[in-house]
Design a protein around this motif. Structure first.
Motif, PDB file in Angstrom:
ATOM      1  N   ASN A  93      10.118  -3.196  11.957  1.00  0.00           N
ATOM      2  CA  ASN A  93      10.322  -2.314  10.800  1.00  0.00           C
ATOM      3  C   ASN A  93       9.155  -2.318   9.818  1.00  0.00           C
ATOM      4  O   ASN A  93       9.311  -1.931   8.677  1.00  0.00           O
ATOM      5  CB  ASN A  93      11.606  -2.694  10.072  1.00  0.00           C
ATOM      6  N   PRO A  98       7.203  -0.729  -0.259  1.00  0.00           N
ATOM      7  CA  PRO A  98       7.090   0.732  -0.399  1.00  0.00           C
ATOM      8  C   PRO A  98       6.360   1.182  -1.659  1.00  0.00           C
ATOM      9  O   PRO A  98       5.725   2.228  -1.651  1.00  0.00           O
ATOM     10  CB  PRO A  98       8.550   1.194  -0.419  1.00  0.00           C
ATOM     11  N   GLN A  99       6.428   0.370  -2.728  1.00  0.00           N
ATOM     12  CA  GLN A  99       5.795   0.800  -3.986  1.00  0.00           C
ATOM     13  C   GLN A  99       4.304   0.505  -4.007  1.00  0.00           C
ATOM     14  O   GLN A  99       3.605   0.912  -4.925  1.00  0.00           O
ATOM     15  CB  GLN A  99       6.517   0.185  -5.194  1.00  0.00           C
ATOM     16  N   SER A 101       0.358   0.526  -2.280  1.00  0.00           N
ATOM     17  CA  SER A 101      -0.514   1.291  -1.381  1.00  0.00           C
ATOM     18  C   SER A 101      -0.840   0.446  -0.142  1.00  0.00           C
ATOM     19  O   SER A 101      -0.575  -0.759  -0.111  1.00  0.00           O
ATOM     20  CB  SER A 101      -1.803   1.659  -2.104  1.00  0.00           C
ATOM     21  N   HIS A 139      -2.988   5.377   0.222  1.00  0.00           N
ATOM     22  CA  HIS A 139      -1.715   6.014   0.565  1.00  0.00           C
ATOM     23  C   HIS A 139      -0.595   4.992   0.475  1.00  0.00           C
ATOM     24  O   HIS A 139      -0.759   3.835   0.848  1.00  0.00           O
ATOM     25  CB  HIS A 139      -1.774   6.577   1.984  1.00  0.00           C
ATOM     26  N   LYS A 140       0.564   5.461  -0.002  1.00  0.00           N
ATOM     27  CA  LYS A 140       1.773   4.632   0.025  1.00  0.00           C
ATOM     28  C   LYS A 140       2.394   4.739   1.417  1.00  0.00           C
ATOM     29  O   LYS A 140       2.172   5.739   2.120  1.00  0.00           O
ATOM     30  CB  LYS A 140       2.777   5.148  -1.019  1.00  0.00           C
ATOM     31  N   PRO A 141       3.210   3.749   1.817  1.00  0.00           N
ATOM     32  CA  PRO A 141       3.846   3.823   3.137  1.00  0.00           C
ATOM     33  C   PRO A 141       4.556   5.151   3.408  1.00  0.00           C
ATOM     34  O   PRO A 141       4.463   5.681   4.516  1.00  0.00           O
ATOM     35  CB  PRO A 141       4.831   2.657   3.111  1.00  0.00           C
ATOM     36  N   THR A 142       5.225   5.722   2.391  1.00  0.00           N
ATOM     37  CA  THR A 142       5.939   6.993   2.606  1.00  0.00           C
ATOM     38  C   THR A 142       4.994   8.148   2.893  1.00  0.00           C
ATOM     39  O   THR A 142       5.418   9.182   3.393  1.00  0.00           O
ATOM     40  CB  THR A 142       6.776   7.383   1.370  1.00  0.00           C
ATOM     41  N   GLN A 143       3.715   7.980   2.553  1.00  0.00           N
ATOM     42  CA  GLN A 143       2.739   9.046   2.808  1.00  0.00           C
ATOM     43  C   GLN A 143       2.037   8.853   4.145  1.00  0.00           C
ATOM     44  O   GLN A 143       1.093   9.571   4.457  1.00  0.00           O
ATOM     45  CB  GLN A 143       1.688   9.063   1.680  1.00  0.00           C
ATOM     46  N   SER A 145       2.442   8.080   8.517  1.00  0.00           N
ATOM     47  CA  SER A 145       3.332   8.198   9.679  1.00  0.00           C
ATOM     48  C   SER A 145       3.770   6.806  10.135  1.00  0.00           C
ATOM     49  O   SER A 145       3.207   5.793   9.706  1.00  0.00           O
ATOM     50  CB  SER A 145       2.589   8.900  10.817  1.00  0.00           C
ATOM     51  N   ARG A 149       1.861   3.326   9.542  1.00  0.00           N
ATOM     52  CA  ARG A 149       2.497   2.196   8.840  1.00  0.00           C
ATOM     53  C   ARG A 149       2.351   0.917   9.651  1.00  0.00           C
ATOM     54  O   ARG A 149       2.070  -0.149   9.108  1.00  0.00           O
ATOM     55  CB  ARG A 149       3.989   2.464   8.616  1.00  0.00           C
TER      56      ARG A 149
END
Ligand code: ADP
Ligand code: ADP
Length: 232
Positions: A93, A98-99, A101, A139-143, A145, A149
């Motif tokens: 996982n 997540p917060q 970069s 980039h943050k993890p949500t930004q 793929s 990640r």
């Protein structure tokens, strides 16, 4: 030179009056620079083996020599020291914050080690470049793929310059094309950076990227315990 030597490793979990014999006498030698896949059905002891190899837990009995040092009877604190110095972990996982970069995630373990900001940033940049993420540092993890990640997570594992990378189903959440890219990255790190890699997988095509496969069944090694043993 062996980076890992396990001798008659057992692990018994006690749950009240019940005992689970998760590992029943594991002998395993891993040479520096090997790339090993660990396979076996659910409950066969893969996670238990990985947590002992990664100094997250100690065996019930047996010897574990890691990079020349016997570690099977260390205290929790001593184990944590060895773990931080020698082991890089990669998870199914990704386990990124997540917060933060990409570069902040890679810097984090170095911060705990007390490495100063300028050097930390330089090493993190280099590690991100090594996994093909040059230009994605902020980039943050949500930004990113799923594959990107996992590359950040691999860069984080590399940042402490570990002797061994342990990966527990690192492609379990990735589609097949991306999984192959991640395995090619592991192969390249193994070839070029000479990092010893041990990874758990359920899939034979993923295991085929490794140079040796160990198969566990019911807490024993069925095949692959000797170097270059390809018999089943
Ligand atoms: P996987 O097969 O994906 O490696 P796990 O390692 O999470 O899955 O679990 C494997 C088996 O170990 C499961 O049968 C699970 O119930 C059991 N197990 C894992 N952790 C515990 C625990 N803390 N207590 C009891 N059983 C556990
Ligand atoms: P795998 O990763 O191959 O699925 P595990 O190492 O998780 O296997 O589990 C091996 C055996 O040990 C299983 O029977 C499992 O239920 C048991 N087990 C694993 N972790 C624990 C735990 N923390 N407490 C009790 N039993 C556990």
């Amino acid at each position: 030179k062996n980076i890992i030597a396990l001798h008659k490793i057992t692990k018994i979990y006690r749950m009240g009056e019940f005992k689970v014999h998760a590992l029943k006498g594991i002998d395993l030698k891993v040479a520096e620079g090997e790339f090993i896949a660990v396979m076996g059905p659910s409950g066969s002891g893969k996670s238990t083996l990985m947590s002992i190899l990664g100094c997250l837990d100690v065996p019930t009995s047996g010897e574990y020599v890691l990079d020349g040092k016997e570690v099977s009877k260390l205290s929790k604190d001593q184990l944590a020291c060895v773990r931080n110095a020698k082991i890089g972990f990669v998870f199914q996982n990704f386990n990124l914050l997540p917060q933060m970069s990409a570069i902040e995630n890679v810097e984090l373990p170095m911060m705990y080690k007390g490495i100063k900001k300028p050097l930390r940033t330089k090493i993190a940049r280099d590690c991100l470049a090594m996994v093909g993420l040059h230009g994605r540092e902020h980039h943050k993890p949500t930004q990113l793929s799923g594959g990107q990640r996992q590359r950040v997570a691999i860069a984080r594992a590399l940042a402490n310059n570990p002797s061994i990378i342990l990966a527990d189903e690192p492609t379990g959440n990735l589609d097949s094309a991306v999984s192959h890219e991640i395995m090619e990255l592991f192969s390249r790190l193994n070839d070029e950076a000479k990092v010893t890699i041990i990874l758990v997988t359920h899939e034979h095509d993923i295991a085929s990227f490794a140079k040796r496969t160990i198969t566990l069944r019911d807490g024993i090694i069925l095949s692959g315990e000797t170097e270059n043993d390809t018999s089943i």
